[in-house]
Design a protein around this motif. Structure first.
Motif, short mmCIF file in Angstrom:
data_model
loop_
_atom_site.label_atom_id
_atom_site.label_comp_id
_atom_site.label_asym_id
_atom_site.label_seq_id
_atom_site.Cartn_x
_atom_site.Cartn_y
_atom_site.Cartn_z
N ASP A 1 0.83 -1.21 0.07
CA ASP A 1 -0.10 0.07 0.03
C ASP A 1 0.70 1.31 -0.12
O ASP A 1 0.71 2.01 0.87
N PRO A 2 1.48 1.70 -1.19
CA PRO A 2 1.57 0.91 -2.20
C PRO A 2 3.13 -0.01 -2.07
O PRO A 2 3.68 0.41 -1.09
N THR A 3 3.33 -0.74 -3.16
CA THR A 3 4.69 -1.70 -2.93
C THR A 3 5.78 -0.94 -4.08
O THR A 3 5.44 -1.15 -5.13
N PRO A 4 6.71 -0.19 -3.48
CA PRO A 4 7.50 0.46 -4.67
C PRO A 4 8.20 -0.60 -5.32
O PRO A 4 8.54 -1.67 -4.67
N GLN A 5 8.91 -0.45 -6.34
CA GLN A 5 9.46 -1.30 -7.16
C GLN A 5 11.02 -0.72 -7.56
O GLN A 5 11.02 0.43 -7.76
N ALA A 6 12.03 -1.68 -7.59
CA ALA A 6 13.24 -1.25 -7.99
C ALA A 6 13.70 -2.14 -9.21
O ALA A 6 14.76 -2.60 -9.21
N ASN A 7 12.83 -2.46 -10.12
CA ASN A 7 13.09 -3.30 -11.15
C ASN A 7 14.35 -2.93 -11.79
O ASN A 7 14.39 -1.77 -11.99
N VAL A 8 15.04 -3.96 -12.34
CA VAL A 8 16.49 -3.49 -13.02
C VAL A 8 16.18 -3.45 -14.63
O VAL A 8 15.44 -4.42 -15.24
N PHE A 9 16.53 -2.50 -15.32
CA PHE A 9 16.54 -2.29 -16.76
C PHE A 9 17.96 -2.05 -17.21
O PHE A 9 18.74 -1.63 -16.63
N ALA A 10 18.10 -2.60 -18.64
CA ALA A 10 19.53 -2.16 -19.19
C ALA A 10 19.10 -0.96 -20.23
O ALA A 10 18.11 -1.14 -20.88
N ILE A 11 19.74 -0.10 -20.19
CA ILE A 11 19.69 1.21 -21.22
C ILE A 11 20.76 1.16 -22.10
O ILE A 11 21.89 0.92 -21.80
N VAL A 12 20.39 1.17 -23.43
CA VAL A 12 21.35 1.10 -24.70
C VAL A 12 21.10 2.28 -25.62
O VAL A 12 19.96 2.46 -25.56
N ARG A 13 22.01 2.51 -26.40
CA ARG A 13 21.83 3.37 -27.70
C ARG A 13 21.06 2.46 -28.64
O ARG A 13 21.52 1.42 -28.92
N LYS A 14 20.11 3.28 -29.26
CA LYS A 14 19.44 2.60 -30.28
C LYS A 14 20.49 2.36 -31.66
O LYS A 14 20.33 1.46 -32.53
#
Length: 293
Positions: free
Chosen positions: A260-273
Motif C-alpha cells: 500500500d503501495p509496494t515500491p519497485q526497484a526493477n532492473v533495466f538495461a539502457i542502450v543506444r538505439k
C-alpha cells in the motif's frame, strides 16, 4: 604485391616442385610460374634457384618465407577474430552501473557470461545513474544498468528482472518484529535516503511515500545503497532499498516487505538505439536469462 602471390610462394616453398605446388593450389603450372616471376621482379630478388632437376630457395627466399608465414598466420588469426566479433563471441562491452548492483545477481551473471564468452571483455564502470545516461549519449559506455526506465528517443530500455523494495530497519526497532508493513506505517520514521538529484530510483521512492500520505524525513542523504545499509545498522534511521541488495545483510539489520503501495526497484538495461554490437547483444541476452537457466 598481391596476397595470392604470397600464398603461391608459400606453397611452392614447401613443395619445392612446381607441379606439386600447382596441384595443391588447384591451378596449372604456367600461371604459378608467372606469378612467382612477377613477385621476384617486384621484390628485385630471386626467391628460387631452378635447375632441370630441382627447385630450391635462395638465401633471400628463406628470409622472405619467414616473413610471409608470419603475415599469413596473422591474416588467418584476423579472420578468426572478425568471425568471432560478427557472432558476438569476441569484442568489448563497457558497462555503467551503481554500487547497489554489486549486491544483487549481476556479479554472478557477469561471471557466467565470462565463462561462455571468454573473448569478450566486460569493463565495469561504477558511476552515478545520472552520469550513466550522459556516458551512453557520449558513447563512453555501451550499457547502463538502472532501476528506472528512461524515456529518450535515442535510447532503448530493456527490462531485465523484477526487484521489489523492502523496508530495512535496525534490529531493535519497534517495527522490526513485523514481516510486512504498510508504507504509511513508516511516516514518522527518520530515513536514510538516496539523493534525488543523482537517481531516478530515489525520486520513485519519494513519490511512493507521497502517495502513501507522507514526506520522508531524511536524517541522512547518501549516494549509494551500501551506505544506506551501513547507516541503518548504526541506528541512524530506516531505509527503502531493493530486495536484491539485502541478500547478505549484517545481523544488526532486519527487512520487512511493503504494501500500500509496494515500491519497485526493477532492473533495466539502457542502450543506444543507433550503435548495437553483437557483443553487446549477446551480453544482454545472457544477463536477462535467470541464473538457474
Amino acid at each position: 604485391m598481391e596476397l595470392r602471390q604470397l600464398r603461391y610462394f608459400s606453397v611452392l616453398a614447401e613443395e619445392l616442385n612446381f607441379t606439386r605446388a600447382a596441384a595443391r593450389l588447384h591451378i596449372s603450372q604456367p600461371p604459378l610460374s608467372m606469378q612467382i616471376a612477377q613477385l621476384e621482379t617486384e621484390l628485385g630478388a630471386a626467391l628460387f634457384r631452378r635447375t632441370s632437376r630441382r627447385v630450391e630457395l635462395t638465401e633471400a627466399g628463406v628470409c622472405f618465407l619467414h616473413d610471409v608465414r608470419a603475415i599469413l598466420a596473422r591474416l588467418k588469426d584476423a579472420g578468426v577474430r572478425v568471425r568471432a566479433v560478427d557472432q558476438g563471441l569476441a569484442g568489448r562491452v563497457e558497462v555503467g552501473l551503481s554500487g547497489s548492483h554489486f549486491l544483487g545477481p549481476l556479479p554472478d551473471l557477469i561471471a557466467r557470461y565470462a565463462i561462455t564468452h571468454p573473448e569478450v571483455s566486460v569493463i565495469l564502470n561504477e558511476m552515478k545513474p545520472s552520469d550513466q545516461i550522459d556516458a551512453l549519449r557520449e558513447h563512453r559506455i555501451d550499457v547502463s544498468f538502472t532501476r528506472a526506465c528512461i524515456a529518450d528517443p535515442l535510447l532503448d530500455c530493456v527490462p531485465l528482472w523484477p526487484d521489489p523494495v523492502l523496508a530495512v530497519l535496525p534490529a531493535g526497532h519497534p517495527l522490526a518484529a513485523k514481516r510486512q508493513l504498510r508504507l504509511a506505517e513508516l511516516a514518522d520514521e527518520h530515513f536514510v535516503v538516496l539523493r534525488r538529484d543523482t537517481s531516478a530510483f530515489a525520486q520513485h521512492i519519494f513519490d511512493c511515500c507521497a502517495k502513501a500520505g507522507f514526506t520522508p524525513q531524511a536524517s541522512q542523504a547518501v549516494s549509494e545503497v551500501p551506505a544506506q545499509l551501513n547507516l541503518v545498522e548504526a541506528g541512524l534511521g530506516v531505509a527503502l532499498v531493493p530486495a536484491s541488495t539485502c541478500q547478505r545483510l549484517k545481523p544488526g539489520v532486519v527487512t520487512c516487505t511493503l504494501t500500500d503501495p509496494t515500491p519497485q526497484a526493477n532492473v533495466f538495461a539502457i542502450v543506444r538505439k543507433d550503435s548495437p554490437t553483437k557483443a553487446r547483444e549477446t551480453f544482454l541476452a545472457s544477463i536477462a536469462a535467470p541464473l538457474d537457466a
